[in-house]
Design an enzyme around this catalytic site. Structure first.
Site, PDB file in Angstrom:
ATOM      1  N   TYR A   1      20.477  -9.134  -6.581  1.00  0.00           N
ATOM      2  CA  TYR A   1      20.178  -8.925  -8.011  1.00  0.00           C
ATOM      3  C   TYR A   1      20.841  -7.642  -8.508  1.00  0.00           C
ATOM      4  CZ  TYR A   1      17.068 -12.695  -9.387  1.00  0.00           C
ATOM      5  OH  TYR A   1      16.583 -13.918  -9.745  1.00  0.00           O
TER       6      TYR A   1
ATOM      7  N   TYR B   1       6.681 -11.541   8.783  1.00  0.00           N
ATOM      8  CA  TYR B   1       6.731 -10.275   8.039  1.00  0.00           C
ATOM      9  C   TYR B   1       8.145  -9.706   8.061  1.00  0.00           C
ATOM     10  CZ  TYR B   1       5.268  -5.490   6.723  1.00  0.00           C
ATOM     11  OH  TYR B   1       5.096  -4.266   6.111  1.00  0.00           O
TER      12      TYR B   1
ATOM     13  N   THR C   1       2.378   4.560   8.330  1.00  0.00           N
ATOM     14  CA  THR C   1       1.747   5.493   7.394  1.00  0.00           C
ATOM     15  C   THR C   1       0.234   5.383   7.534  1.00  0.00           C
ATOM     16  OG1 THR C   1       3.610   5.210   5.902  1.00  0.00           O
ATOM     17  CG2 THR C   1       1.611   6.117   4.943  1.00  0.00           C
TER      18      THR C   1
ATOM     19  N   ARG D   1      -4.810  -2.383  12.807  1.00  0.00           N
ATOM     20  CA  ARG D   1      -3.800  -1.344  13.020  1.00  0.00           C
ATOM     21  C   ARG D   1      -4.386  -0.221  13.864  1.00  0.00           C
ATOM     22  NH1 ARG D   1      -1.029  -0.602   7.254  1.00  0.00           N
ATOM     23  NH2 ARG D   1      -3.059  -1.329   6.604  1.00  0.00           N
TER      24      ARG D   1
END
Ligand code: UDP
Length: 328
Positions: free
Chosen positions: A160, A146, A176, A187
């Site tokens: 980019y 991750y 969050t 979580r």
């Protein structure tokens, strides 16, 4: 009418972003392969004229007919147990997925914002974490798939921007929470609330002295919206600096839910960050943004949401698999 593509649209954050952009009067094109997302999160939008859904893996070539003004790349597994269960997809969506989104943004001359994360700071040795901190990440640990995907995602997005002139934004989101989180993804907040509702003891990992800083989802969405509409292309932290130890957090959940369950201590997962709190000075200055929802209020709303789930949803306990995946 502005047209926006949101990847990961059926997920927790993606679905709230769909709501927000519909409210802003935009045409929302939602994309998700439903590996970790759930159509239930966006089913209320299906009857709307200016909402459409593509069941697609973002890691495969993306074709969207017509004009596109904004792209929000929010597709990714996002909990430690998900990275352990589906590590290759996690890497692909953060590399091949963003490459496709950037190609699309270039083609359509659309502005793109990517969902980055406090995980780019790893187990931080600087506290609180400002955007200028480069992080302390273990690339081959369980979170590496991750963390490194998100770091690569930032790098290719900047490339980019500088090489092709694509308009890009990078939001580094801290922990969050809110309605539509998956109850059983491992979580900490859904884990504790789920345990309290089911009448199980609350599982604190380690001694609970590690810290996190939890941001209510509406505050995060506001920060993302402001950043997208700004002209700033370097990373910006969005999170709530109200820091708490996980042990104190467990106590707060016990009080909130009025449960008689106890706290039990389990082994701390490998590479679990010891402390995390955003430095939000940049967001305050640049976007005139700061979080408004206090944890007591946000937790109450979130608890009410979880209480409304069906017995089946409540009893589906994915996080008990955690030990199996948490190899040292
Ligand atoms: N945690 C815990 N009990 C649980 C789940 C998580 O004590 O049942 C801890 C975890 O070890 C970490 C913190 O809570 O220190 C936040 O974990 P989460 O998986 O929510 O997100 P992270 O911020 O680590 O990505």
């Amino acid at each position: 009418m502005k047209r926006v593509l949101i990847t990961g649209a059926a997920g927790f954050l993606g679905s709230h972003l769909c709501d927000r952009f519909i409210k802003e009067g935009m045409h929302v094109i939602a994309m998700d392969n439903l590996i970790t997302g759930d159509l239930k999160n966006i089913e209320h939008l299906f009857p709307l004229e200016h909402f459409e859904f593509y069941n697609q893996d973002v890691s495969k070539f993306i074709h969207i007919p017509g004009q596109l003004d904004y792209i929000l790349h929010f597709a990714s597994p996002a909990s430690p147990i998900d990275y352990l269960k589906i590590p290759i997809q996690t890497l692909k969506v953060g590399s091949l997925g963003i490459h496709n989104c950037l190609g699309l943004a270039k083609e359509k001359k659309a502005r793109l914002i990517i969902a980055s994360t406090s995980e780019v700071y790893g187990d931080p040795s600087v506290h609180p974490q400002p955007e200028s901190y480069w992080g302390n990440v273990n690339p081959v640990g369980p979170r590496g798939v991750y963390d490194e995907a998100k770091r690569f995602q930032e790098a290719i997005t900047m490339a980019y921007h500088t090489f092709h002139g694509v308009e890009t934004r990078i939001v580094r989101m801290f922990n969050t929470y809110g309605p539509r989180m998956r109850l059983n993804d491992g979580r900490v907040l859904p884990a504790f609330i789920g345990q309290a509702i089911r009448g199980e003891d609350l599982t604190v990992f380690g001694d609970g002295s590690q810290t996190r800083s939890f941001c209510y989802v509406d505050d995060l969405v506001e920060g993302i919206y402001r950043l997208l509409m700004s002209n700033y292309s370097a990373p910006v932290n969005i999170g709530n600096p109200d820091e708490i130890t996980i042990l104190d957090f467990a106590k707060e959940i016990i009080k909130l839910t009025n449960t008689t369950q106890k706290i039990v201590f389990k082994e701390l997962p490998q590479d679990d960050p010891k402390q995390r709190r955003p430095d939000i000075t940049l967001a305050q200055q640049l976007l005139n943004w700061e979080p408004k929802v206090h944890r007591s209020e946000g937790l109450r709303i979130t608890y009410d949401y979880f209480k409304g789930l069906t017995a089946d949803e409540l009893n589906k306990v994915e996080h008990k698999d955690f030990d199996k995946y948490n190899r040292k």
